[in-house]
Motif scaffolding. Sequence first.
Motif, PDB file in Angstrom:
ATOM      1  N   LEU A 192      36.224 118.147  80.265  1.00  0.00           N
ATOM      2  CA  LEU A 192      36.470 119.332  79.214  1.00  0.00           C
ATOM      3  C   LEU A 192      36.801 118.711  78.202  1.00  0.00           C
ATOM      4  O   LEU A 192      35.590 118.582  77.217  1.00  0.00           O
ATOM      5  N   ALA A 193      37.753 117.408  77.958  1.00  0.00           N
ATOM      6  CA  ALA A 193      38.161 117.725  77.010  1.00  0.00           C
ATOM      7  C   ALA A 193      36.891 116.166  75.899  1.00  0.00           C
ATOM      8  O   ALA A 193      36.935 116.264  75.043  1.00  0.00           O
ATOM      9  N   ILE A 194      36.551 115.125  77.207  1.00  0.00           N
ATOM     10  CA  ILE A 194      35.735 114.350  76.475  1.00  0.00           C
ATOM     11  C   ILE A 194      34.472 115.309  76.311  1.00  0.00           C
ATOM     12  O   ILE A 194      33.951 114.935  75.124  1.00  0.00           O
ATOM     13  N   ASN A 195      33.915 115.884  76.684  1.00  0.00           N
ATOM     14  CA  ASN A 195      32.249 117.148  76.767  1.00  0.00           C
ATOM     15  C   ASN A 195      32.936 117.859  75.362  1.00  0.00           C
ATOM     16  O   ASN A 195      32.076 117.609  74.308  1.00  0.00           O
ATOM     17  N   ALA A 196      33.890 117.708  74.953  1.00  0.00           N
ATOM     18  CA  ALA A 196      33.794 119.096  74.241  1.00  0.00           C
ATOM     19  C   ALA A 196      34.615 118.144  72.756  1.00  0.00           C
ATOM     20  O   ALA A 196      34.112 118.097  71.209  1.00  0.00           O
ATOM     21  N   MET A 197      34.800 116.537  73.098  1.00  0.00           N
ATOM     22  CA  MET A 197      34.239 115.883  71.203  1.00  0.00           C
ATOM     23  C   MET A 197      33.294 115.828  71.407  1.00  0.00           C
ATOM     24  O   MET A 197      33.209 115.578  70.065  1.00  0.00           O
TER      25      MET A 197
ATOM     26  N   ASP B 222      31.081 118.116  69.438  1.00  0.00           N
ATOM     27  CA  ASP B 222      31.826 118.126  68.333  1.00  0.00           C
ATOM     28  C   ASP B 222      30.922 116.902  67.360  1.00  0.00           C
ATOM     29  O   ASP B 222      30.962 117.135  65.885  1.00  0.00           O
ATOM     30  N   LEU B 223      30.793 116.440  68.350  1.00  0.00           N
ATOM     31  CA  LEU B 223      30.136 114.717  66.867  1.00  0.00           C
ATOM     32  C   LEU B 223      28.249 115.145  67.533  1.00  0.00           C
ATOM     33  O   LEU B 223      27.990 114.303  67.075  1.00  0.00           O
ATOM     34  N   GLY B 224      28.015 115.852  68.500  1.00  0.00           N
ATOM     35  CA  GLY B 224      26.492 116.015  68.683  1.00  0.00           C
ATOM     36  C   GLY B 224      26.273 115.517  68.767  1.00  0.00           C
ATOM     37  O   GLY B 224      24.470 114.532  69.137  1.00  0.00           O
ATOM     38  N   ARG B 225      26.686 114.677  70.246  1.00  0.00           N
ATOM     39  CA  ARG B 225      25.968 113.899  71.501  1.00  0.00           C
ATOM     40  C   ARG B 225      26.381 114.831  72.373  1.00  0.00           C
ATOM     41  O   ARG B 225      26.966 115.657  72.893  1.00  0.00           O
ATOM     42  N   SER B 226      25.490 113.761  73.292  1.00  0.00           N
ATOM     43  CA  SER B 226      24.728 114.412  74.822  1.00  0.00           C
ATOM     44  C   SER B 226      26.589 114.261  75.764  1.00  0.00           C
ATOM     45  O   SER B 226      27.064 113.426  76.055  1.00  0.00           O
ATOM     46  N   GLU B 227      26.895 115.648  76.387  1.00  0.00           N
ATOM     47  CA  GLU B 227      28.195 115.076  77.896  1.00  0.00           C
ATOM     48  C   GLU B 227      27.606 114.714  78.406  1.00  0.00           C
ATOM     49  O   GLU B 227      26.166 114.048  79.409  1.00  0.00           O
TER      50      GLU B 227
ATOM     51  N   VAL C 279      40.224 103.683  75.387  1.00  0.00           N
ATOM     52  CA  VAL C 279      39.164 102.797  75.830  1.00  0.00           C
ATOM     53  C   VAL C 279      38.489 104.173  76.813  1.00  0.00           C
ATOM     54  O   VAL C 279      36.895 103.758  76.572  1.00  0.00           O
ATOM     55  N   LEU C 280      38.831 105.155  77.371  1.00  0.00           N
ATOM     56  CA  LEU C 280      38.914 106.435  77.480  1.00  0.00           C
ATOM     57  C   LEU C 280      37.151 106.908  76.291  1.00  0.00           C
ATOM     58  O   LEU C 280      35.948 107.183  76.791  1.00  0.00           O
ATOM     59  N   ILE C 281      37.565 106.928  75.201  1.00  0.00           N
ATOM     60  CA  ILE C 281      36.740 107.733  74.075  1.00  0.00           C
ATOM     61  C   ILE C 281      36.095 106.408  73.952  1.00  0.00           C
ATOM     62  O   ILE C 281      34.582 107.161  73.996  1.00  0.00           O
ATOM     63  N   LYS C 282      36.033 105.322  73.628  1.00  0.00           N
ATOM     64  CA  LYS C 282      34.729 104.900  73.986  1.00  0.00           C
ATOM     65  C   LYS C 282      34.241 104.106  74.626  1.00  0.00           C
ATOM     66  O   LYS C 282      32.580 103.918  74.223  1.00  0.00           O
TER      67      LYS C 282
ATOM     68  N   ARG D  19      43.194 117.188  70.131  1.00  0.00           N
ATOM     69  CA  ARG D  19      43.118 118.222  69.833  1.00  0.00           C
ATOM     70  C   ARG D  19      42.158 119.019  71.126  1.00  0.00           C
ATOM     71  O   ARG D  19      42.917 120.309  71.583  1.00  0.00           O
ATOM     72  N   HIS D  20      41.400 118.807  71.721  1.00  0.00           N
ATOM     73  CA  HIS D  20      40.529 119.578  72.928  1.00  0.00           C
ATOM     74  C   HIS D  20      41.557 119.070  73.731  1.00  0.00           C
ATOM     75  O   HIS D  20      41.647 120.203  74.642  1.00  0.00           O
ATOM     76  N   TYR D  21      42.258 117.897  74.385  1.00  0.00           N
ATOM     77  CA  TYR D  21      42.653 117.677  75.328  1.00  0.00           C
ATOM     78  C   TYR D  21      44.293 117.776  75.330  1.00  0.00           C
ATOM     79  O   TYR D  21      44.540 118.341  76.440  1.00  0.00           O
ATOM     80  N   SER D  22      44.593 118.294  74.474  1.00  0.00           N
ATOM     81  CA  SER D  22      46.689 119.091  74.285  1.00  0.00           C
ATOM     82  C   SER D  22      45.917 120.545  74.989  1.00  0.00           C
ATOM     83  O   SER D  22      47.027 121.490  75.355  1.00  0.00           O
TER      84      SER D  22
END
Length: 231
Positions: free
Chosen positions: A27-32, A35-40, A56-59, A86-89
């Motif tokens: 959920l947090a990765i996809n929300a991020m 926000d960046l205008g990228r695909s989920e 590593v997860l983010i990258k 922020r989203h994961y918190s």
Amino acid sequence: MTQLKQIKLIAFDLDGTLVDSAPDLALAINAMLVDLGRSEFSEQTIRHWVGNGAEVLIKRALSGTSVIAEDLDEALYLKAKPLFNRHYSERLCVASKLYQGVGESLAALAELNIPMAIVTNKPGLFTQPLLEQLNLARYFDVVLSGDSLARKKPDPLPLQHLVEHYQLNIDQLLMVGDSKNDIQAAKAAGCASLGLTYGYNYGEDIALSGPEFVADSLETLVELMNGSVTA
């Protein structure tokens, strides 16, 4: 299997071992990414990216693959990191839950008066709050997160730090985890390990990493520690 009479301390991984946290991480990765205008990505895809810490997860998410792109823009990562944090918190324990038998097994181990510690690659920002929200914090005397020390798993430093803290020999420590990072750290440190067949191990059979013990649940660990499982 045989019992582990010499063990005086058990170190547990967190994500994929005690807690299925992938739904909230996804959920947090996809929300991020939104926000960046990228695909989920699907939760199942993101599950295969978990286990090496948040950076590593983010990258991996920014690369769209488990192999981080060599030309990944560092500025993009630095923009993405606070968004993820922020989203994961905000979503730390929405859908995360204990794996079956974890609560009962930790309670049983605590009754055996065996000290237990957490050794996770998860950032400290999230580790203690997640333990508290899932009512697990009471079981662990020491919690080492991915940023607690200079190096994290599969480096042996966190396990070496533990035995020094407790003034034990390395063969008195058992590492319990679901990932090859956990088993590799144990081998590098010189302690025994128990690999769990569920969790996040990049689609690989945990037995291929060569842990001394393999189990389908933590209930087997309890049986090993109290001697009810023998060779």
